[in-house]
Design an enzyme around this catalytic site. Structure first.
Site, PDB file in Angstrom:
ATOM      1  N   LYS A  54       0.837  -1.202   0.000  1.00 30.41           N
ATOM      2  CA  LYS A  54       0.000   0.000   0.000  1.00 30.41           C
ATOM      3  C   LYS A  54       0.872   1.253   0.000  1.00 30.41           C
ATOM      4  O   LYS A  54       0.647   2.193  -0.764  1.00 30.41           O
ATOM      5  CB  LYS A  54      -0.932  -0.007   1.224  1.00 30.41           C
ATOM      6  CG  LYS A  54      -2.044  -1.033   1.097  1.00 30.41           C
ATOM      7  CD  LYS A  54      -2.736  -1.326   2.425  1.00 30.41           C
ATOM      8  CE  LYS A  54      -3.760  -2.445   2.241  1.00 30.41           C
ATOM      9  NZ  LYS A  54      -4.345  -2.930   3.510  1.00 30.41           N
ATOM     10  N   GLN A  98      -4.248  -1.380   9.751  1.00 33.19           N
ATOM     11  CA  GLN A  98      -4.220  -2.717   9.160  1.00 33.19           C
ATOM     12  C   GLN A  98      -4.797  -3.741  10.145  1.00 33.19           C
ATOM     13  O   GLN A  98      -4.402  -3.786  11.309  1.00 33.19           O
ATOM     14  CB  GLN A  98      -2.762  -3.079   8.795  1.00 33.19           C
ATOM     15  CG  GLN A  98      -2.616  -4.394   8.065  1.00 33.19           C
ATOM     16  CD  GLN A  98      -3.247  -4.391   6.671  1.00 33.19           C
ATOM     17  OE1 GLN A  98      -3.102  -3.438   5.919  1.00 33.19           O
ATOM     18  NE2 GLN A  98      -3.973  -5.457   6.353  1.00 33.19           N
ATOM     19  N   ASP A 121     -10.879   3.045   4.566  1.00 36.38           N
ATOM     20  CA  ASP A 121     -11.273   1.637   4.521  1.00 36.38           C
ATOM     21  C   ASP A 121     -12.799   1.496   4.533  1.00 36.38           C
ATOM     22  O   ASP A 121     -13.321   0.421   4.274  1.00 36.38           O
ATOM     23  CB  ASP A 121     -10.696   0.894   5.747  1.00 36.38           C
ATOM     24  CG  ASP A 121      -9.594  -0.079   5.364  1.00 36.38           C
ATOM     25  OD1 ASP A 121      -9.489  -0.400   4.160  1.00 36.38           O
ATOM     26  OD2 ASP A 121      -8.858  -0.516   6.256  1.00 36.38           O
TER      27      ASP A 121
END
Ligand code: NAD
Length: 318
Positions: A54, A98, A121
């Site tokens: 990412k 994460q 997200d």
């Protein structure tokens, strides 16, 4: 029938190229450099790889990219402090923590601490609620990627029957919402579903997101169905070699389906590309820029079918 592979890698590359153009426009027209912060707790090897990917892609596309690598025994309060700092940092548009988090940390307390405007997200209950209500929202990346892949092979989803296998908060549930908004009749299947093969046999599109290697067999599919395999399962083959496989028996399904995504190289690359797209989207909407960064962009931003009510339409984001 020999199914055509949907090349997620190439489609994601195309999406990243558009995002890169948008990043360049933001910089040229508004002196804005979108910033993405990724927070990793602990040293889970798979998570470390995802975080690096990412960050690398964000940097390559011209984002400001920051990584926060916290020890596995970091206290929840310390993690929340990092999030608070990132919420207050004007140069950061997207914050991603994460997952999974270690057991001593309350997942929801962390997700709810992220500023919803920076929640790239799309896991914050604020964004989940807005998505469910059909309002502009930052939607989760993998479901956005799945809808995008489906649209590359069928432009009008209206009236299609879809089975989504799996109803997690990150994939199955938001995906069912997005597909429902696109006019599909969605059956949400889960572990407790009885007669799953029968549901699949009636479906025009089967999306497998169960985390169960080889679950979907060829004879579960209607001839000509579109098959999207979200699953990522680590297995050891007969020669003892580690291998990634999906939730679909690819060889069998390829004989029945019209289109199918491979694993790897299908949905995975789209997830990262949409993280970057969401970050640009957050940068634009947070600043309420009246900016047409890319006329094509309208169909890549969350929930393309919501244009009518102004959802995430950059031209109207004044
Ligand atoms: P999860 O464990 O949170 O949810 C799994 C869901 O599938 C649950 O609703 C469960 O009831 C259902 N399920 C499990 N086994 C089933 C079965 N045999 N029949 C029917 N339903 C069943 O998992 P998740 O986080 O949603 O991830 C699902 C899969 O997607 C995993 O393999 C994960 O690695 C993968 N994944 C891929 C990407 C990507 O970018 N490609 C991103 C995230 C997760």
């Amino acid at each position: 029938m020999n199914a055509i592979r949907i090349d997620g890698k190439a489609i994601a590359e195309d999406l990243r190229a558009r995002v890169a153009r948008d990043v360049a426009s933001l910089k040229a027209e508004w002196s804005v450099i979108p910033g993405l912060a990724v927070v990793l707790v602990g040293k889970n090897p798979a998570s470390s790889v995802y975080v690096k990917t990412k960050a690398r892609q964000a940097q390559a596309l011209g984002f400001k990219s920051q990584q926060f690598l916290l020890p596995g025994d970091v206290g929840e309060a310390e993690l929340l402090e990092v999030i608070e700092e990132l919420n207050a940092d004007e140069s950061i548009d997207g914050i991603l923590v994460q997952l999974p988090l270690p057991g001593h940390i309350d997942l929801w307390r962390v997700l709810e601490a992220i500023d919803p405007a920076k929640d790239v997200d799309g896991f914050h209950p604020y964004n989940v609620g807005r998505l469910a209500a059909g309002r502009p929202a930052l939607a989760p990346c993998t479901p956005l990627g799945v809808v995008h892949l489906i649209r590359t092979v069928v432009s009008n989803l209206s009236g299609l029957d879809v089975v989504v296998i799996g109803r997690s908060n990150i994939i199955g549930k938001p995906l069912a919402l997005l597909l429902g908004d696109a006019g599909c009749t969605v059956t949400g299947a889960q572990l407790q579903t009885r007669n799953l093969p029968d549901f699949c046999r009636k479906a025009d599109i089967v999306v497998a997101a169960a985390g169960c290697a080889g679950l979907v067999r060829g004879d579960w599919l209607k001839p000509g169905a579109i098959v999207i395999d979200v699953g990522i399962n680590r297995t050891i083959d007969s020669r003892g070699t580690a291998k990634l496989v999906g939730d679909v028996d690819f060889a069998e399904a390829s004989k029945r389906a019209s289109y199918i995504t491979p694993v790897p190289g299908g949905v995975g690359p789209m997830t990262v590309a949409y993280l970057l797209a969401n970050t640009v989207n957050a940068a634009v909407s947070r600043r309420r820029l009246s900016l047409v960064v890319n006329p094509e962009a309208r169909h890549i931003w969350p929930s393309c079918d919501r244009e009518q009510d102004g959802a995430v339409d950059l031209q109207r984001a004044t």
